[in-house]
Design a protein around this motif. Structure first.
Motif, PDB file in Angstrom:
ATOM      1  N   TRP A   1     -81.042  35.267  -2.225  1.00 45.61           N
ATOM      2  CA  TRP A   1     -81.943  36.237  -2.870  1.00 45.61           C
ATOM      3  C   TRP A   1     -81.264  36.873  -4.087  1.00 45.61           C
ATOM      4  O   TRP A   1     -81.889  37.021  -5.139  1.00 45.61           O
ATOM      5  CB  TRP A   1     -82.336  37.324  -1.875  1.00 45.61           C
ATOM      6  CG  TRP A   1     -83.230  38.365  -2.471  1.00 45.61           C
ATOM      7  CD1 TRP A   1     -84.577  38.292  -2.649  1.00 45.61           C
ATOM      8  CD2 TRP A   1     -82.824  39.649  -3.003  1.00 45.61           C
ATOM      9  NE1 TRP A   1     -85.061  39.441  -3.244  1.00 45.61           N
ATOM     10  CE2 TRP A   1     -84.007  40.292  -3.479  1.00 45.61           C
ATOM     11  CE3 TRP A   1     -81.608  40.305  -3.112  1.00 45.61           C
ATOM     12  CZ2 TRP A   1     -83.966  41.566  -4.049  1.00 45.61           C
ATOM     13  CZ3 TRP A   1     -81.582  41.566  -3.676  1.00 45.61           C
ATOM     14  CH2 TRP A   1     -82.747  42.182  -4.145  1.00 45.61           C
ATOM     15  N   VAL A   2     -79.989  37.229  -3.951  1.00 48.90           N
ATOM     16  CA  VAL A   2     -79.265  37.842  -5.070  1.00 48.90           C
ATOM     17  C   VAL A   2     -79.157  36.862  -6.234  1.00 48.90           C
ATOM     18  O   VAL A   2     -79.365  37.238  -7.396  1.00 48.90           O
ATOM     19  CB  VAL A   2     -77.871  38.295  -4.616  1.00 48.90           C
ATOM     20  CG1 VAL A   2     -77.000  38.679  -5.821  1.00 48.90           C
ATOM     21  CG2 VAL A   2     -77.979  39.487  -3.672  1.00 48.90           C
ATOM     22  N   MET A   3     -78.847  35.603  -5.934  1.00 46.82           N
ATOM     23  CA  MET A   3     -78.723  34.606  -7.002  1.00 46.82           C
ATOM     24  C   MET A   3     -80.048  34.415  -7.740  1.00 46.82           C
ATOM     25  O   MET A   3     -80.081  34.248  -8.963  1.00 46.82           O
ATOM     26  CB  MET A   3     -78.264  33.269  -6.416  1.00 46.82           C
ATOM     27  CG  MET A   3     -76.840  33.253  -5.881  1.00 46.82           C
ATOM     28  SD  MET A   3     -75.564  33.472  -7.152  1.00 46.82           S
ATOM     29  CE  MET A   3     -75.157  35.199  -6.881  1.00 46.82           C
ATOM     30  N   ALA A   4     -81.152  34.456  -6.985  1.00 52.48           N
ATOM     31  CA  ALA A   4     -82.458  34.275  -7.615  1.00 52.48           C
ATOM     32  C   ALA A   4     -82.902  35.539  -8.353  1.00 52.48           C
ATOM     33  O   ALA A   4     -83.445  35.475  -9.459  1.00 52.48           O
ATOM     34  CB  ALA A   4     -83.495  33.888  -6.559  1.00 52.48           C
ATOM     35  N   ARG A   5     -82.656  36.696  -7.754  1.00 50.91           N
ATOM     36  CA  ARG A   5     -83.163  37.955  -8.296  1.00 50.91           C
ATOM     37  C   ARG A   5     -82.369  38.420  -9.516  1.00 50.91           C
ATOM     38  O   ARG A   5     -82.944  38.878 -10.509  1.00 50.91           O
ATOM     39  CB  ARG A   5     -83.114  39.031  -7.200  1.00 50.91           C
ATOM     40  CG  ARG A   5     -83.539  40.413  -7.651  1.00 50.91           C
ATOM     41  CD  ARG A   5     -85.018  40.459  -8.013  1.00 50.91           C
ATOM     42  NE  ARG A   5     -85.448  41.805  -8.339  1.00 50.91           N
ATOM     43  CZ  ARG A   5     -85.271  42.384  -9.520  1.00 50.91           C
ATOM     44  NH1 ARG A   5     -84.668  41.714 -10.489  1.00 50.91           N
ATOM     45  NH2 ARG A   5     -85.702  43.609  -9.734  1.00 50.91           N
ATOM     46  N   PHE A   6     -81.047  38.323  -9.463  1.00 58.12           N
ATOM     47  CA  PHE A   6     -80.219  38.927 -10.505  1.00 58.12           C
ATOM     48  C   PHE A   6     -79.599  37.913 -11.477  1.00 58.12           C
ATOM     49  O   PHE A   6     -79.068  38.303 -12.508  1.00 58.12           O
ATOM     50  CB  PHE A   6     -79.105  39.768  -9.877  1.00 58.12           C
ATOM     51  CG  PHE A   6     -79.618  40.942  -9.102  1.00 58.12           C
ATOM     52  CD1 PHE A   6     -80.045  42.087  -9.758  1.00 58.12           C
ATOM     53  CD2 PHE A   6     -79.714  40.900  -7.723  1.00 58.12           C
ATOM     54  CE1 PHE A   6     -80.533  43.180  -9.049  1.00 58.12           C
ATOM     55  CE2 PHE A   6     -80.197  41.983  -6.998  1.00 58.12           C
ATOM     56  CZ  PHE A   6     -80.619  43.121  -7.668  1.00 58.12           C
ATOM     57  N   PHE A   7     -79.656  36.636 -11.133  1.00 54.78           N
ATOM     58  CA  PHE A   7     -79.083  35.626 -12.021  1.00 54.78           C
ATOM     59  C   PHE A   7     -80.133  34.653 -12.546  1.00 54.78           C
ATOM     60  O   PHE A   7     -79.804  33.707 -13.253  1.00 54.78           O
ATOM     61  CB  PHE A   7     -77.962  34.870 -11.302  1.00 54.78           C
ATOM     62  CG  PHE A   7     -76.749  35.715 -11.043  1.00 54.78           C
ATOM     63  CD1 PHE A   7     -75.711  35.768 -11.958  1.00 54.78           C
ATOM     64  CD2 PHE A   7     -76.660  36.480  -9.889  1.00 54.78           C
ATOM     65  CE1 PHE A   7     -74.601  36.568 -11.718  1.00 54.78           C
ATOM     66  CE2 PHE A   7     -75.555  37.281  -9.643  1.00 54.78           C
ATOM     67  CZ  PHE A   7     -74.519  37.330 -10.568  1.00 54.78           C
ATOM     68  N   GLY A   8     -81.386  34.902 -12.201  1.00 62.70           N
ATOM     69  CA  GLY A   8     -82.478  34.115 -12.747  1.00 62.70           C
ATOM     70  C   GLY A   8     -82.502  32.657 -12.324  1.00 62.70           C
ATOM     71  O   GLY A   8     -83.089  31.824 -13.020  1.00 62.70           O
ATOM     72  N   LEU A   9     -81.894  32.316 -11.177  1.00 61.57           N
ATOM     73  CA  LEU A   9     -81.882  30.937 -10.718  1.00 61.57           C
ATOM     74  C   LEU A   9     -83.166  30.613  -9.963  1.00 61.57           C
ATOM     75  O   LEU A   9     -83.740  31.483  -9.297  1.00 61.57           O
ATOM     76  CB  LEU A   9     -80.675  30.692  -9.800  1.00 61.57           C
ATOM     77  CG  LEU A   9     -79.291  30.996 -10.383  1.00 61.57           C
ATOM     78  CD1 LEU A   9     -78.217  30.702  -9.351  1.00 61.57           C
ATOM     79  CD2 LEU A   9     -79.045  30.192 -11.644  1.00 61.57           C
ATOM     80  N   ASP A  10     -83.610  29.382 -10.059  1.00 67.20           N
ATOM     81  CA  ASP A  10     -84.747  28.969  -9.231  1.00 67.20           C
ATOM     82  C   ASP A  10     -84.305  28.932  -7.773  1.00 67.20           C
ATOM     83  O   ASP A  10     -83.107  28.935  -7.466  1.00 67.20           O
ATOM     84  CB  ASP A  10     -85.253  27.589  -9.670  1.00 67.20           C
ATOM     85  CG  ASP A  10     -84.199  26.507  -9.488  1.00 67.20           C
ATOM     86  OD1 ASP A  10     -84.126  25.939  -8.380  1.00 67.20           O
ATOM     87  OD2 ASP A  10     -83.447  26.245 -10.431  1.00 67.20           O
ATOM     88  N   ARG A  11     -85.286  28.888  -6.858  1.00 65.44           N
ATOM     89  CA  ARG A  11     -84.950  29.009  -5.438  1.00 65.44           C
ATOM     90  C   ARG A  11     -84.065  27.878  -4.928  1.00 65.44           C
ATOM     91  O   ARG A  11     -83.159  28.105  -4.118  1.00 65.44           O
ATOM     92  CB  ARG A  11     -86.238  29.095  -4.614  1.00 65.44           C
ATOM     93  CG  ARG A  11     -86.847  30.494  -4.629  1.00 65.44           C
ATOM     94  CD  ARG A  11     -88.183  30.538  -3.949  1.00 65.44           C
ATOM     95  NE  ARG A  11     -89.208  29.890  -4.768  1.00 65.44           N
ATOM     96  CZ  ARG A  11     -90.512  29.933  -4.497  1.00 65.44           C
ATOM     97  NH1 ARG A  11     -90.941  30.581  -3.448  1.00 65.44           N
ATOM     98  NH2 ARG A  11     -91.374  29.325  -5.287  1.00 65.44           N
ATOM     99  N   GLY A  12     -84.297  26.659  -5.390  1.00 66.86           N
ATOM    100  CA  GLY A  12     -83.462  25.550  -4.951  1.00 66.86           C
ATOM    101  C   GLY A  12     -82.013  25.757  -5.344  1.00 66.86           C
ATOM    102  O   GLY A  12     -81.092  25.587  -4.534  1.00 66.86           O
ATOM    103  N   THR A  13     -81.795  26.148  -6.592  1.00 67.45           N
ATOM    104  CA  THR A  13     -80.436  26.398  -7.075  1.00 67.45           C
ATOM    105  C   THR A  13     -79.808  27.579  -6.357  1.00 67.45           C
ATOM    106  O   THR A  13     -78.644  27.534  -5.934  1.00 67.45           O
ATOM    107  CB  THR A  13     -80.451  26.670  -8.586  1.00 67.45           C
ATOM    108  OG1 THR A  13     -81.051  25.556  -9.254  1.00 67.45           O
ATOM    109  CG2 THR A  13     -79.053  26.891  -9.125  1.00 67.45           C
TER     110      THR A  13
END
Length: 352
Positions: A105-117
């Motif tokens: 969740w942090v990677m997607a929310r704060f680093f703009g990564l797609d869910r797979g990444t």
């Protein structure tokens, strides 16, 4: 014919670079040296403009080998170990869920990564399996490899540094596994290829990787074989995987690299914090040292954590069993999460 010759030359060059980098990584003692050294070498070559690339058919062969090698490394007695430490193993399950959910969740929310990444970057272990799925097209392999490499390097380097201050003279080497015979290897390869092909036809994400892994894991846990893949074939698999990963780095920018590097540091910090909190909670319910619980639950390499456990006088059976079970759980969790992500993406896609 010219196109075929060009593709063959490109493939040969890519594998040669990966093999050279893998040899160097192995010689230098890097974690998963053949894989990471190869990936880093091809990455540098790709970013420098070298004509690297892998044809689809060769890529599919690599995917089957990746899945087969992952399934073959599952400990045959891992299911029998689950009932020996119910409280700490329950803590292990909770820890894995929290690490994957929160870090993803942090990677997607704060680093703009797609869910797979984001979620492939969050898995605390099975690096080669995660990299294989990323190379198959799930998530951004370039971001995933940077984040995961930083995580595993920090955890791997931290353990030896800690052991430098401990009175360690010798770590007993694990017994050499028996190598499977040619007949078993061919039958396993045929079964893994068939199931991988079926998964791919069913449009399951990274079908060849997941199908081969499922077939090999089922056969290993079902007692159909209890031997290991030949080490040269495992090395070839890692070299091919490194070539696949590195060839995806063409055109990466410094900003993209920097963002992934920061993400790797954040992911590692979250993982260590969650592990510590879960170990502390579990320590209230079991009569064993907090350090032993932490070493058993920490998502570091089995060899490093096992050595640290020996140095500190902990129950090595406890430490080893928990790391074996962690890898077994991840063998099922990784494909399950990947499938859920793809289903979610399809439901939220425009026009659907």
């Amino acid at each position: 014919m010219n196109a075929l010759a060009a593709a063959t030359a490109q493939t040969a060059l890519t594998f040669a670079i990966s093999a050279a980098g893998g040899f160097a990584g192995h010689a230098l003692g890097l974690p998963a040296g053949w894989l990471m050294g190869g990936a880093l070498a091809v990455t540098v070559a790709a970013m420098a403009g070298a004509p690297v690339g892998i044809p689809d058919k060769v890529r599919d062969v690599a995917f089957v080998l990746i899945g087969m090698s992952m399934g073959a490394t599952v400990a045959a007695d891992s299911l029998q170990l689950i009932g020996q430490w119910p409280v700490t193993l329950a803590g292990l399950v909770v820890e894995l869920v929290l690490i994957i959910a929160i870090t993803g969740w942090v990677m997607a929310r704060f680093f703009g990564l797609d869910r797979g990444t984001a979620y492939l970057s969050s898995f605390p272990g099975h690096l080669s399996f995660v990299m294989g799925i990323a190379a198959a097209g799930v998530g951004d392999a370039r971001q995933i490899v940077i984040i995961q490499v930083i995580r595993i390097l920090i955890l791997t380097v931290a353990v030896p540094i800690g052991t430098l201050f401990l009175p360690i003279e010798h770590f007993p080497a694990p017994p050499a596994p028996q190598i499977m015979d040619v007949t078993t290897l061919l039958l396993l390869a045929a079964g893994c290829t068939a199931v991988g092909w079926a998964f791919d036809r069913l449009k399951i994400p990274a079908g060849f990787v997941l199908g081969a892994m499922a077939a090999a894991t089922a056969a290993k846990l079902g007692g159909l074989f209890d031997t290991a893949m030949p080490p040269p074939l495992v090395t070839i698999t890692f070299v091919m995987t490194g070539a696949l990963i590195g060839s995806r780095f063409t055109g990466i920018s410094r900003g993209e690299f920097a963002r992934a590097a920061v993400g790797g540091l954040v992911a590692t910090g979250l993982t260590v914090c969650i592990t510590t909190l879960v170990a502390l909670a579990v320590s209230f319910f079991v009569a064993m040292p907090f350090g032993q619980i932490w070493v058993g639950l920490a998502p570091g390499a089995l060899e490093g954590m096992g050595a640290l456990g020996i140095a500190l006088g902990y129950d090595t059976a406890f430490v080893a069993a928990h790391h074996v079970i962690r890898l077994l759980l991840l063998s099922f969790a990784i494909p399950a999460v990947v499938v859920l992500i793809r289903l979610s993406e399809r439901r939220t896609a425009p026009g659907e």
